[in-house]
Design a protein around this motif. Structure first.
Motif: not given
Length: 251
Positions: A78-105
């Motif tokens: 996710g950090t790599s996507l942010l550093d690369a300026g891939l904003h939409q891909a980064a947003t999708t990645h972190w949205q997916h991680l946030t949903a999984n983190a809230e569900r599992l952790l």
């Protein structure tokens, strides 16, 4: 690694691979960060290939990268996507991680707070300031409740929120937060700590945006002097501070 899709499918479909999916997933996830360059710009092609490998791995990993906590690979990609300026891909990645983190952790787990912090940053980089502010406000409040107001993560989240406020034109609110964070970091970390210097530099920028140019210059001069003494004159952070101060003096 680059392997033909049919070979990938054949390997994954073997009984040993199915039986040992969890250990295999974690072994691959442990290996990818080892190959990742310390800074993506040192080898952008390799970083892009590793992001592709990460996507391939996570698409078959199920929940195996979330026990007992989230695997470091998930955040690194996710950090790599942010550093690369891939904003939409980064947003999708972190949205997916946030949903999984809230569900599992759970919503109060530190990894969940971190994923939400990065999701706010992705929104901010993409210019979606209101979304960044909404998430940033909640994260700052949750971290203060869970970690305490003096915890480094709490201070970092409040500093991020000030940045979002400034971007939205809410300068006085940004200044109020930055003044408090600067004082707290100087008290907790010391006046020479990089985070303290960064907060003071941000405060100076907010003063300048509010038309308080003399105050901005006074802080800017101190930031330049401290960075030259601690980091050295050729350091990029020092040079950036010098250039900003030069523009303020000209103004």
């Amino acid at each position: 690694m680059r392997v033909h899709r049919l070979v990938q499918h054949a390997v994954r479909d073997t009984p040993p691979a199915r039986a040992h999916r969890g250990p295999l997933v974690r072994a691959a996830a442990d290996a990818l960060p080892e190959a990742w360059p310390a800074e993506d710009h040192h080898d952008q092609a390799l970083a892009a290939a590793l992001r592709t490998n990460t996507t391939a791995l996570t698409s078959h990993a199920g929940d195996h990268l979330w026990h007992p906590d989230s695997h470091d690979l998930l955040g690194r990609a996710g950090t790599s996507l942010l550093d690369a300026g891939l904003h939409q891909a980064a947003t999708t990645h972190w949205q997916h991680l946030t949903a999984n983190a809230e569900r599992l952790l759970g919503p109060d787990h530190l990894d969940t707070l971190t994923t939400r912090t990065n999701l706010a940053a992705a929104h901010w980089q993409a210019g979606r300031i209101e979304e960044a502010i909404a998430i940033g406000e909640q994260v700052a409040a949750d971290e203060e409740r869970i970690l305490g107001e003096d915890h480094p993560e709490t201070l970092a989240s409040r500093a991020n929120l000030a940045t979002y406020y400034q971007e939205a034109g809410r300068i006085e609110e940004a200044i109020a937060i930055e003044e408090q964070v600067a004082a707290d970091r100087e008290r907790i970390l010391g006046h020479q700590h990089p985070d303290t210097l960064t907060t003071r530099a941000n405060l100076a920028t907010s003063y300048y945006a509010a038309g308080r140019i003399e105050e901005a210059i006074a802080i800017g001069e101190r930031v330049v002097a401290d960075r030259e003494r601690i980091l050295g004159h050729p350091h990029p952070d020092t040079l950036a501070a010098v250039e900003v101060l030069r523009r303020w003096r000209a103004a």
